[in-house]
Design a protein around this motif. Structure first.
Motif, PDB file in Angstrom:
ATOM      1  N   THR A 125      42.102  50.016  37.021  1.00 29.80           N
ATOM      2  CA  THR A 125      41.669  49.610  38.561  1.00 29.80           C
ATOM      3  C   THR A 125      42.670  49.049  39.117  1.00 29.80           C
ATOM      4  O   THR A 125      43.455  48.654  38.693  1.00 29.80           O
ATOM      5  CB  THR A 125      40.584  48.729  38.283  1.00 29.80           C
ATOM      6  OG1 THR A 125      39.778  48.731  39.595  1.00 29.80           O
ATOM      7  CG2 THR A 125      40.795  47.226  37.971  1.00 29.80           C
ATOM      8  N   ASP A 127      44.573  48.599  43.622  1.00 26.66           N
ATOM      9  CA  ASP A 127      44.142  48.090  44.911  1.00 26.66           C
ATOM     10  C   ASP A 127      45.704  48.316  45.611  1.00 26.66           C
ATOM     11  O   ASP A 127      46.497  47.987  45.011  1.00 26.66           O
ATOM     12  CB  ASP A 127      43.778  46.673  44.962  1.00 26.66           C
ATOM     13  CG  ASP A 127      43.555  46.353  46.550  1.00 26.66           C
ATOM     14  OD1 ASP A 127      42.593  47.017  47.285  1.00 26.66           O
ATOM     15  OD2 ASP A 127      43.859  45.286  47.085  1.00 26.66           O
TER      16      ASP A 127
ATOM     17  N   THR B  52      37.383  45.053  38.003  1.00 21.92           N
ATOM     18  CA  THR B  52      38.073  45.268  39.353  1.00 21.92           C
ATOM     19  C   THR B  52      38.960  44.375  40.043  1.00 21.92           C
ATOM     20  O   THR B  52      39.018  43.073  39.571  1.00 21.92           O
ATOM     21  CB  THR B  52      36.833  45.274  40.146  1.00 21.92           C
ATOM     22  OG1 THR B  52      37.307  45.988  41.669  1.00 21.92           O
ATOM     23  CG2 THR B  52      36.040  44.070  40.617  1.00 21.92           C
ATOM     24  N   THR B  53      39.978  44.815  40.759  1.00 24.53           N
ATOM     25  CA  THR B  53      40.873  44.014  41.468  1.00 24.53           C
ATOM     26  C   THR B  53      41.015  44.131  42.809  1.00 24.53           C
ATOM     27  O   THR B  53      40.758  45.498  43.471  1.00 24.53           O
ATOM     28  CB  THR B  53      42.303  44.257  40.619  1.00 24.53           C
ATOM     29  OG1 THR B  53      43.234  42.959  41.104  1.00 24.53           O
ATOM     30  CG2 THR B  53      42.925  45.346  41.054  1.00 24.53           C
ATOM     31  N   ASP B  54      41.416  42.812  43.536  1.00 22.15           N
ATOM     32  CA  ASP B  54      41.455  43.228  44.853  1.00 22.15           C
ATOM     33  C   ASP B  54      42.608  42.212  45.403  1.00 22.15           C
ATOM     34  O   ASP B  54      42.669  41.020  45.116  1.00 22.15           O
ATOM     35  CB  ASP B  54      40.385  43.087  45.669  1.00 22.15           C
ATOM     36  CG  ASP B  54      39.882  44.365  46.250  1.00 22.15           C
ATOM     37  OD1 ASP B  54      40.545  45.080  46.985  1.00 22.15           O
ATOM     38  OD2 ASP B  54      38.551  44.622  46.189  1.00 22.15           O
ATOM     39  N   LEU B  90      36.499  35.268  37.053  1.00 20.66           N
ATOM     40  CA  LEU B  90      37.504  35.708  38.029  1.00 20.66           C
ATOM     41  C   LEU B  90      38.849  35.143  37.400  1.00 20.66           C
ATOM     42  O   LEU B  90      39.191  33.980  37.366  1.00 20.66           O
ATOM     43  CB  LEU B  90      37.088  35.000  39.349  1.00 20.66           C
ATOM     44  CG  LEU B  90      36.039  35.717  40.200  1.00 20.66           C
ATOM     45  CD1 LEU B  90      36.201  35.242  41.559  1.00 20.66           C
ATOM     46  CD2 LEU B  90      35.948  37.278  40.239  1.00 20.66           C
ATOM     47  N   SER B  91      40.055  35.992  37.871  1.00 25.43           N
ATOM     48  CA  SER B  91      41.328  35.524  37.843  1.00 25.43           C
ATOM     49  C   SER B  91      41.676  35.217  39.218  1.00 25.43           C
ATOM     50  O   SER B  91      41.057  35.989  40.198  1.00 25.43           O
ATOM     51  CB  SER B  91      42.197  36.358  37.213  1.00 25.43           C
ATOM     52  OG  SER B  91      42.352  37.435  37.757  1.00 25.43           O
ATOM     53  N   ASN B 142      45.002  37.480  45.246  1.00 29.94           N
ATOM     54  CA  ASN B 142      44.546  38.191  44.331  1.00 29.94           C
ATOM     55  C   ASN B 142      43.378  37.920  43.650  1.00 29.94           C
ATOM     56  O   ASN B 142      43.446  36.665  42.953  1.00 29.94           O
ATOM     57  CB  ASN B 142      45.679  38.967  43.462  1.00 29.94           C
ATOM     58  CG  ASN B 142      45.130  40.030  42.631  1.00 29.94           C
ATOM     59  OD1 ASN B 142      44.244  39.706  41.621  1.00 29.94           O
ATOM     60  ND2 ASN B 142      44.917  41.437  42.795  1.00 29.94           N
ATOM     61  N   THR B 144      40.666  39.036  40.451  1.00 30.71           N
ATOM     62  CA  THR B 144      40.328  40.202  39.635  1.00 30.71           C
ATOM     63  C   THR B 144      38.946  39.554  38.607  1.00 30.71           C
ATOM     64  O   THR B 144      38.934  38.543  38.533  1.00 30.71           O
ATOM     65  CB  THR B 144      41.493  40.455  38.809  1.00 30.71           C
ATOM     66  OG1 THR B 144      42.606  40.988  39.455  1.00 30.71           O
ATOM     67  CG2 THR B 144      41.223  41.731  37.646  1.00 30.71           C
ATOM     68  N   GLY B 145      38.092  40.553  38.657  1.00 27.78           N
ATOM     69  CA  GLY B 145      36.812  40.040  38.313  1.00 27.78           C
ATOM     70  C   GLY B 145      36.432  41.026  37.070  1.00 27.78           C
ATOM     71  O   GLY B 145      36.783  42.339  36.981  1.00 27.78           O
TER      72      GLY B 145
END
Lengths: 336, 336
Positions: A125, A127, B52-54, B90-91, B142, B144-145
């Motif tokens: 995944t 971003d 997921t990451t953002d 979460l990180s 950032n 990431t979960g």
């Protein structure tokens, strides 16, 4: 496609989509990533899950021995394997500065693909954000990794006992001094390169010999000194290091002498420190030396006492003793 | 402690340690995070894992209705819940710009703590880097979960059928227009605020009514238009949207008219789009409207055909038809 990264590449619209499909997915693709869903669905064997995250802001982004992409993959892998984890999946998030060459970005993504393949992990995944010129520095990367800790592996500083040996897996300070030389334009004068490397194979070999290794850490930012101090503090012990036993390249020692740096504070990116029961230390060391990434491994010290006042000290080559402190302030920013 | 973030706070030495212990761990601490190991060891129930990451680079970092910390937690949670995941961990990784006020950082960390508590997730591992002044923009985050997808939940665009209804969970464009107003110094003239909110409760209520929801997406960057186009493309369908049914605040519509923006391209941070079987659409809608975060939910359109040429079109209020394209280029950078 433009040959530079533009703000539109971070818009979430068609330009983002094209960048992701034509470059990122084409290079890093796998059935999970290719779905481009909001979150990736994963398969993992049963066991204790481990998770770690790191953002990478190293400058310059490409340096002798590696680049920010390789560093991001191996850095996160190494954090996982330090607690005995078998790594499985990585997330990957870019913060790109408007105007950087697409060619640089492509090179970094290629490097990430190669590093992930080498370690056997999948990027599942990701971003991509783009910030205006002057609001970043070419490329920043976050990698977050997950994996499984096999049963029977239980590393923790509390298990450390008096008499345990401290092993360093190779020469100290290569990465930090390489980056420094690179920034100061000294890279042509030395053949020094970053030690940037994955440690999974080394850790496996060590745990095969001694599953009861007390603790492992990779001495990145803050160097060997900071990691040893952290371990001493968490375990409530005094650690003695014998300076003459610490492996260091003459170029690194020379640069440190020249610049007034303590090599114990300089960052490494492919080394580990392990605290190992005395009875198996030599056997662990032999297993390490049998691998290229551990060929210079050495027992550099030992745990000498339990104490309320944790401390690390160095016996110097001339027979004196000095306290080895954690890095205070900042020696060299943006090393990783 | 200094009242500003200094490069030393990212060194990996004593200053990093103090910042982490005195501020981050004190605010976000839990038994897992407190260990400060290289990787966190986690417990998860069995089931399919999602990740997921953002990265978040929104400017300004504090805005009406939220801040970058709240956005980072809720943004990542929302990406997880869009595939039906129950979020667990979460990180959290910071890239801080040298010289920012410690007070701002503290405020963001407090906000992260509150958001994580609100959703019931734990921050289990983290990282803090500091870049020189001018190489970042105050604070980038950032998150990431990871979480678990319960059995029986299987959302995928391939399940979409002709006749399915498209639901939007509330008013469109609030976040994007708030950020824009904020940057242009117009925030005093309107009571508009970001819709930044977690969607876990809404998703649970929807899946309770209809476990066979085809697909859900949160229309963040690129807006409703980009998400609908992605869905249409992945499912190979034509989607019709009725403009008169799309909920939008008059202030948002007004600002869009004034600035020549299409509100369908404007980002949202607390909204979702769901494609739902026709027979259960009204029931799903009622369940959504029973919650504050879904009170303005509406059926805005439907899937009208399977096609080799996927397309989204809008029936306007005056009876004409227009093609709704994905966002091309960039409308407003650094919205999240």
């Amino acid at each position: 496609m433009s040959d530079k990264i533009l703000l539109g590449h971070g818009s979430g619209g068609t330009m983002t989509r094209k960048l992701i499909e034509n470059l990122i997915v084409k290079t890093l693709g796998n059935p999970t990533l290719n779905k481009l869903t909001d979150a990736a669905t994963l398969n993992l064997p049963s066991g204790r899950l481990a998770m770690t995250t790191d953002s990478f802001v190293v400058t310059p982004p490409v340096f002798p021995g590696g680049d920010i992409g390789k560093l991001a993959v191996y850095g996160t892998i190494n954090d996982l394997v330090m607690v005995g984890t078998k790594p499985f999946y990585l997330s990957l998030a870019f913060i790109l500065e408007e105007g950087i060459e697409l060619e640089l970005f492509r090179r970094i993504v290629d490097s990430i693909a190669e590093a992930a393949e080498n370690v056997g992990v999948e990027i599942v995944t990701g971003d991509t954000k783009v910030v205006e010129k002057g609001k970043g520095d070419q490329i920043y990367i976050n990698t977050t990794g997950i994996g499984i800790i096999p049963d029977g592996i239980e590393m923790s500083p509390e298990r450390i006992q008096v008499g345990d040996k401290v092993i360093l897996s190779g020469t100290m300070g290569d990465h930090g001094i390489t980056i420094l030389a690179c920034r100061k334009g000294l890279e042509m004068k030395t053949d020094l390169k970053s030690d940037c490397a994955p440690l999974h194979r080394l850790v496996n070999a060590m745990l095969d010999v001694e599953p009861k290794i007390r603790v492992m850490r990779d001495p990145t930012r803050g160097g060997v000194a900071s990691v040893l101090n952290e371990i001493a503090e968490q375990a409530g012990v005094e650690i003695k290091v014998e300076e003459s036993r610490v492996p260091i390249l003459p170029q690194v020692q020379g640069m440190c002498d020249l610049l007034g740096l303590d090599p114990f504070h300089v960052a490494n990116e492919g080394k580990l420190i392990a605290v190992v029961p005395a009875e198996s230390a030599e056997e662990v060391l032999s297993a390490m030396r049998a691998l290229p990434e551990g060929k210079d491994a050495a027992i550099i010290g030992e745990v000498v006492a339990k104490t309320e006042y944790p401390e690390v000290f160095v016996e110097t080559e001339i027979g004196t003793t000095r306290i080895l402190e954690m890095l205070a302030g900042d020696q060299l920013p943006r090393i990783c």
